[in-house]
Design a protein around this motif. Structure first.
Motif: not given
Length: 450
Positions: A62-67, A107-113, A118-120, A141-147
């Motif tokens: 849900v978190v990743l799909q929202t982003i 840029i957006i990806g790096v800013v979000v990741t 940290v807040l996973a 989430l902590r790992i998948a957000v790298l994608g």
């Protein structure tokens, strides 16, 4: 959009338009269908680890799909701007804008990741994860957000390729990524014994590969036109500004869907679990059928941008009319199919008799709305292709203003799930239909040139 818009077009011309539309739409549809298969494969593999892990995957998803969903403008906006430049004969300028879009994605990806890593755990709990589920959700989430960065790069690169009238390359990348994702997930989750963490690692690797494939094709085209690959701050800022309106449009759509689900949870009629389960199945079916219509919308973005870039408003009108015609035809076809299969579809999802019985009238309402959805999806794509994001943003806001009181009234009056879906079909889709057709009939969106 009436047949009068194409009265000067011969049968041969119309066949030519159809060929252009389906050359773009069919690969786009297959690529769209491939996207949910990514998560479906993860769910099937992780599901055998246990309920906790599967629930954790759902929360993190849900978190990743929202982003990623909020950043879909990277594909839509880039498609329109690149196609417009192509129509104007400025291939180098088109690729320059495409490169700017990819840099914006980075840029957006790096800013979000970093913040999400940290807040996973707090994010997982905010979505609804309890103590039992928070652990697996946080791990994934902590790992998948790298994608996220490669996913956003995929969106931007896909937008560039669509603008270049190429929807086959994104399809190839989607298929390769899905196959690799399955192989890596099986190997890492079970072979290496990494559990849910292995699923996240496998998905990230597959996403990085797909992003590399798509970006390589764009970079190769840019080099062929001697387009510089370095970041261009003014171009990146322009791409970001252009995306704001589409973000607002996307937010209004997501809020409407959340309001609908919220209404279902507060129904006073019937069992809540039955209502929610039926709504989930009906919405899954609606989403799948939306892929068919969205494929035509993607073709609309590319073809509209190109024809307006070329300064040909007559062709733009003809393309729009033809795509609206196809939207209605396909909407009728999918509606008839959904209605005829409604007594049998429930058995594919559940053994609960109450859910299966309630699904029939809900599916029929969704079926009746399909032709309206066909027009809505196509015109949404046309106006995105025309760069009319500001109108789409305001149109989304006004549609939401009209819809929310209607669905609240349906719940307050004691309406059941069927009435919520009637309100969604008439109030939300109907309002979008009015907003979009009024704009399409005007000339305000027919802005020509690069």
């Amino acid at each position: 959009m009436t047949p009068a818009d194409t009265k000067n077009y011969s049968k041969t011309d119309r066949r030519g338009l159809d060929k252009q539309i389906w050359r773009l739409a069919i690969p786009a549809f297959l690529a769209l269908v491939a996207e949910p298969l990514f998560l479906l494969a993860d769910s099937a593999i992780v599901g055998h680890l246990g309920t906790r892990e599967l629930a954790g995957l759902g929360v993190a998803g849900v978190v990743l799909q929202t982003i990623v969903g909020l950043c879909v403008f990277l594909a839509y906006g880039t498609t329109a701007s690149v196609a417009r430049r192509i129509g104007a004969g400025d291939t180098a300028g088109a690729l320059r804008q495409g490169i700017d879009g990819i840099w914006l994605a980075v840029i957006i990806g790096v800013v979000v990741t970093v913040p999400v890593m940290v807040l996973a755990e707090p994010l997982s709990r905010a979505v609804g994860a309890g103590d039992e589920v928070a652990g697996p959700a946080t791990t994934y989430l902590r790992i998948a957000v790298l994608g996220v960065t490669p996913l956003l790069m995929m969106l931007a690169a896909t937008g560039v390729l669509r603008g270049l009238q190429d929807t086959r390359t994104p399809l190839v990348a989607a298929v390769v990524a899905n196959v690799l994702n399955i192989v890596l997930n099986l190997g890492l989750v079970y072979g290496a014994g990494l559990g849910i963490a292995g699923s996240a690692i496998g998905s990230v690797i597959a996403q990085v590969l797909a992003a590399a494939m798509l970006t390589y094709v764009v970079v190769r085209a840019a080099r062929a036109e001697s387009v510089p690959l370095r970041p261009d701050a003014p171009g990146i800022r322009a791409a970001a500004r252009a995306g704001v309106a589409l973000v607002v449009r996307t937010l209004t759509l997501r809020v409407a869907l959340l309001v609908t689900t919220y209404a279902v949870t507060h129904l006073a009629v019937g069992d809540q679990a039955v209502g929610l389960a039926t709504h989930q199945i009906a919405f899954t079916l609606w989403t799948f059928l939306a892929f068919v219509l969205d494929a035509i919308a993607i073709a609309a973005q590319a073809l509209t941008g190109r024809s307006l870039g070329a300064g040909d408003t007559r062709e733009t009108r003809a393309i729009t009319a033809r795509m609206v015609w196809w939207g209605v035809v396909i909407g009728v076809a999918t509606g008839v199919l959904l209605a005829s299969l409604s007594p049998f579809l429930g058995a594919l999802f559940t053994e609960d008799r109450a859910v299966r019985e309630l699904l029939v009238p809900v599916a029929i309402v969704a079926a009746i709305a399909q032709p309206i959805a066909g027009v809505v999806f196509v015109l949404d794509g046309v106006l995105i292709g025309a760069g009319d994001g500001r109108y789409l943003a305001w149109g989304g806001v006004w549609t939401l203003v009209a819809y929310v009181p209607l669905v609240a009234l349906a719940v307050a009056l004691g309406g059941g799930l069927v009435w919520v879906w009637i309100t969604f079909a008439v109030g939300f889709m109907g309002a979008r239909f009015v907003v979009l057709t009024l704009r399409a009939r005007s000339d305000h969106w027919l802005v020509t040139g690069a």
